[in-house]
Design an enzyme around this catalytic site. Sequence first.
Site, mmCIF file in Angstrom:
data_model
loop_
_atom_site.group_PDB
_atom_site.id
_atom_site.type_symbol
_atom_site.label_atom_id
_atom_site.label_comp_id
_atom_site.label_asym_id
_atom_site.label_seq_id
_atom_site.Cartn_x
_atom_site.Cartn_y
_atom_site.Cartn_z
ATOM 1 N N SER A 98 0.843 -1.192 0.000
ATOM 2 C CA SER A 98 0.000 0.000 0.000
ATOM 3 C C SER A 98 0.881 1.246 0.000
ATOM 4 C CB SER A 98 -0.883 -0.004 1.247
ATOM 5 O OG SER A 98 -1.520 1.241 1.387
ATOM 6 N N CYS B 255 -13.105 1.357 19.457
ATOM 7 C CA CYS B 255 -14.408 1.525 20.078
ATOM 8 C C CYS B 255 -15.453 1.136 19.043
ATOM 9 C CB CYS B 255 -14.580 2.974 20.484
ATOM 10 S SG CYS B 255 -15.774 3.171 21.789
HETATM 11 C C1 LIG Z 1 -2.880 -0.349 6.249
HETATM 12 C C2 LIG Z 1 -2.812 -1.821 6.088
HETATM 13 C C3 LIG Z 1 -3.614 -2.488 5.135
HETATM 14 C C4 LIG Z 1 -4.642 -1.759 4.310
HETATM 15 O O1 LIG Z 1 -4.066 -0.974 3.303
HETATM 16 P P1 LIG Z 1 -4.977 0.168 2.600
HETATM 17 O O2 LIG Z 1 -4.112 0.690 1.502
HETATM 18 O O3 LIG Z 1 -5.254 1.173 3.664
HETATM 19 O O4 LIG Z 1 -6.196 -0.504 2.088
HETATM 20 C C5 LIG Z 1 -3.481 -3.852 5.002
HETATM 21 N N1 LIG Z 1 -2.607 -4.537 5.750
HETATM 22 C C6 LIG Z 1 -1.804 -3.947 6.670
HETATM 23 C C7 LIG Z 1 -0.850 -4.762 7.460
HETATM 24 C C8 LIG Z 1 -1.896 -2.575 6.875
HETATM 25 O O5 LIG Z 1 -1.121 -1.999 7.803
#
Ligand SMILES: *Cc1c(COP(=O)(O)O)cnc(C)c1O
Length: 396
Positions: free
Chosen positions: A198, A323
């Site tokens: 991501s 929460c």
């Molecule tokens: C943030 C995160 C995601 C999700 O990624 P997005 O781009 O926000 O959809 C998936 N896995 C882990 C371990 C993350 O930290």
Amino acid sequence: MIYLDYAATAPMRECALDAMNDVMRHAWGNPSSIHEEGARAKAVLEDARERIAAILGCRPSEFLFTSGGTESDSTALLSAAEAGRRAGHRHIVTSAIEHHAVLRPLEKLAKNGFDVTELRPDGDGMISTEAVRDAIRQDTCLVSVMTANNETGVLQPVGEIGELCRARGIPFHTDAVQTAGHLPTLPAEIGCDTLAVSAHKFGGPRGAGFLYVRRGAPLTPLLLGGNQERGRRAGTENVAAIAGMTAALEESVHAMQGEAERLTVLRDRLAAGLLAIPRSVLNGHPAKRLPNNVNVSFEGVEGEPLILLLDERGIRASSGAACSAGALEPSHVLTAMGQPPELAVGSLRLTLGPDTDEAAVDLTVEAVRDVVRRLRSQSPDWQAKCEGKKAFLIEN
Ligand SMILES: *Cc1c(COP(=O)(O)O)cnc(C)c1O
């Protein structure tokens, strides 16, 4: 303001903002159009693809651009399950500490006839390769274990798990969102079939990411429509976001080694300062964790008021506990590690980044100490418990 929530999202890197701005102004065409505006956008897209392939050490055809970590995880998991279903293999091995982007699609598969084994971590938050080996069956069609946990930062033995899966011919997916751009994250070294990344966790834009898919691994698209990404992910490409992600990833990887060393020193300083507060515990392995992650629980303190009081003092932190429907839900990660609920609702996650320095760490330790003292002084339960202990000590 002291930002210590880099694991939730990171501020955009300047290079990523510049790259996006440039694309939105000068290469705004649809990369599928054959006229000049389209060709310009396509050139940016293909340039990004080559640069990311160079970083991953893979072919440009071995990954697809997605809308982020969640879509990458869903695509990989549902696709592997589809291949398994066709072969009559309906068993999946994963860990209880995965991100919800992995757990939720697997819950859905479990409702649709798959048998999902969720492995528990040890007290340090680590999944063992032996546990994965023992869980694998004749009908296992997928193993999914993350490179590093997003709450505790604990690094998982994905290289060993990859080797095991390869030897057994079982597809291996890894959610690498927390290590990409922070620690070496090479698909060939990990030995995975698919790997999710991501952009916004390393200074790229939110809503962008990619999924590595090893050459020859089957892929069933999640989104159907146009023929983008060689028919593996439909939808007009977000070229600006892809360019921003590429710039941010290159910069992160370039600075990675030095930054990891610098952050490790700050991380250990922060952890030592927080653990000097009475009745505090570090969550997760003290050393086998991301260089930027500290996760601590304070007995008698709930995470949410702690986060809010720190916020008032300009310190942005996070808690694993969420929460939901008015009740504080303990973190599924800490609970799986065997933490009692009273500690699992009180975790404080501080994640460091390029802007963090020693002064920020020291101010944070001071602030947390004050806030914890204040919250404990307001808690009748905590007071009663302390008095009980005092009375007990005197009597004995
Ligand atoms: C943030 C995160 C995601 C999700 O990624 P997005 O781009 O926000 O959809 C998936 N896995 C882990 C371990 C993350 O930290």
